[in-house]
Design an enzyme around this catalytic site. Sequence first.
Site, PDB file in Angstrom:
ATOM      1  N   CYS A  12       3.000   1.110   2.476  1.00 49.81           N
ATOM      2  CA  CYS A  12       2.332   0.166   3.385  1.00 49.81           C
ATOM      3  C   CYS A  12       3.402  -0.392   4.317  1.00 49.81           C
ATOM      4  O   CYS A  12       4.526   0.128   4.349  1.00 49.81           O
ATOM      5  CB  CYS A  12       1.594  -0.930   2.626  1.00 49.81           C
ATOM      6  SG  CYS A  12       2.651  -2.018   1.654  1.00 49.81           S
ATOM      7  N   ASN A  15       5.606  -3.386   1.918  1.00 50.14           N
ATOM      8  CA  ASN A  15       5.853  -3.060   0.498  1.00 50.14           C
ATOM      9  C   ASN A  15       5.854  -4.312  -0.387  1.00 50.14           C
ATOM     10  O   ASN A  15       6.563  -4.382  -1.384  1.00 50.14           O
ATOM     11  CB  ASN A  15       7.152  -2.264   0.308  1.00 50.14           C
ATOM     12  CG  ASN A  15       7.298  -1.598  -1.058  1.00 50.14           C
ATOM     13  OD1 ASN A  15       8.406  -1.406  -1.541  1.00 50.14           O
ATOM     14  ND2 ASN A  15       6.214  -1.257  -1.712  1.00 50.14           N
ATOM     15  N   CYS A  17       2.495  -6.158  -0.494  1.00 49.17           N
ATOM     16  CA  CYS A  17       1.078  -6.431  -0.810  1.00 49.17           C
ATOM     17  C   CYS A  17       0.356  -5.171  -1.285  1.00 49.17           C
ATOM     18  O   CYS A  17       0.120  -4.987  -2.479  1.00 49.17           O
ATOM     19  CB  CYS A  17       0.347  -7.021   0.402  1.00 49.17           C
ATOM     20  SG  CYS A  17       0.998  -8.618   0.940  1.00 49.17           S
ATOM     21  N   ARG A  18       0.011  -4.274  -0.365  1.00 49.42           N
ATOM     22  CA  ARG A  18      -0.880  -3.166  -0.720  1.00 49.42           C
ATOM     23  C   ARG A  18      -0.204  -2.071  -1.545  1.00 49.42           C
ATOM     24  O   ARG A  18      -0.751  -1.637  -2.563  1.00 49.42           O
ATOM     25  CB  ARG A  18      -1.472  -2.552   0.566  1.00 49.42           C
ATOM     26  CG  ARG A  18      -2.394  -3.504   1.309  1.00 49.42           C
ATOM     27  CD  ARG A  18      -2.648  -3.040   2.728  1.00 49.42           C
ATOM     28  NE  ARG A  18      -1.450  -3.113   3.549  1.00 49.42           N
ATOM     29  CZ  ARG A  18      -1.330  -2.639   4.772  1.00 49.42           C
ATOM     30  NH1 ARG A  18      -2.375  -2.025   5.319  1.00 49.42           N
ATOM     31  NH2 ARG A  18      -0.210  -2.779   5.448  1.00 49.42           N
ATOM     32  N   SER A  19       0.958  -1.597  -1.107  1.00 44.03           N
ATOM     33  CA  SER A  19       1.524  -0.443  -1.830  1.00 44.03           C
ATOM     34  C   SER A  19       2.062  -0.785  -3.224  1.00 44.03           C
ATOM     35  O   SER A  19       1.889   0.025  -4.147  1.00 44.03           O
ATOM     36  CB  SER A  19       2.553   0.314  -0.979  1.00 44.03           C
ATOM     37  OG  SER A  19       3.664  -0.470  -0.667  1.00 44.03           O
ATOM     38  N   ASP A 130      -4.610  -4.709   5.933  1.00 39.94           N
ATOM     39  CA  ASP A 130      -3.479  -5.564   5.568  1.00 39.94           C
ATOM     40  C   ASP A 130      -3.978  -6.977   5.249  1.00 39.94           C
ATOM     41  O   ASP A 130      -4.527  -7.649   6.118  1.00 39.94           O
ATOM     42  CB  ASP A 130      -2.524  -5.584   6.775  1.00 39.94           C
ATOM     43  CG  ASP A 130      -1.238  -6.303   6.461  1.00 39.94           C
ATOM     44  OD1 ASP A 130      -1.146  -6.945   5.400  1.00 39.94           O
ATOM     45  OD2 ASP A 130      -0.319  -6.217   7.297  1.00 39.94           O
TER      46      ASP A 130
HETATM   47  P1  4NP Z   1       1.802  -5.012   3.139  1.00 36.39           P
HETATM   48  O1  4NP Z   1       1.549  -6.423   3.864  1.00 36.39           O
HETATM   49  O2  4NP Z   1       2.104  -4.018   4.239  1.00 36.39           O
HETATM   50  O3  4NP Z   1       0.512  -4.726   2.452  1.00 36.39           O
HETATM   51  O4  4NP Z   1       2.979  -5.232   2.204  1.00 36.39           O
HETATM   52  C1  4NP Z   1       2.496  -6.982   4.726  1.00 36.39           C
HETATM   53  C2  4NP Z   1       3.518  -7.738   4.214  1.00 36.39           C
HETATM   54  C3  4NP Z   1       4.436  -8.321   5.064  1.00 36.39           C
HETATM   55  C4  4NP Z   1       4.318  -8.147   6.417  1.00 36.39           C
HETATM   56  C5  4NP Z   1       3.294  -7.362   6.925  1.00 36.39           C
HETATM   57  C6  4NP Z   1       2.373  -6.800   6.082  1.00 36.39           C
HETATM   58  N1  4NP Z   1       5.235  -8.759   7.289  1.00 36.39           N
HETATM   59  O5  4NP Z   1       5.058  -8.660   8.514  1.00 36.39           O
HETATM   60  O6  4NP Z   1       6.203  -9.388   6.832  1.00 36.39           O
END
Ligand code: 4NP
Length: 157
Positions: A12, A15, A17-19, A130
């Site tokens: 994701c 790294n 939240c989702r992955s 996201d």
């Molecule tokens: P993820 O979510 O891609 O599911 O881990 C996010 C976590 C952090 C950020 C963006 C998306 N960020 O911009 O810091």
Amino acid sequence: MSKTKKRLLFICLGNICRSPAAEGVMRHLVEDAGRSDDFLIDSAGIGNWHVGELPDYRMRQRGARRGYRFDSRARQFCAEDFDRFDLILVMDSQNRRDVLRKKRTDDDAQKVKMLTDFCVNFRGAESVPDPYYGSDADFDHALDLIEDACARLLETL
Ligand code: 4NP
């Protein structure tokens, strides 16, 4: 036992939240199926902002309510991951573009799949959205999609 492990990498953006949730859900399913020895499961992010961090507390909390423990440490995706993994499962089409930018061969590109392509109950879903700027409901929805897709993914492997 000389059976080769199936090596799965979930991707994701951050790294956190989702992955890492997909990594934890998949590991849980594989353990429940008694197939832990057959799999190597990991996750990584497109960006490097959160390298070394545990998953976002909201995802850890929502996951814990369903019996998961998400405790991997964030790392950034790199081209060598194409060598280390057989299947690279991305959460959305921007992830797919970013991963494919690093491909070296057509074989690399063939390894990249959308996780939601494995959805059954959420058939037709085009991404795991996201949840980072969202609510608890958005984290729960991401987990619903991830659980659905991972269950089917395991059946195919
Ligand atoms: P993820 O979510 O891609 O599911 O881990 C996010 C976590 C952090 C950020 C963006 C998306 N960020 O911009 O810091």
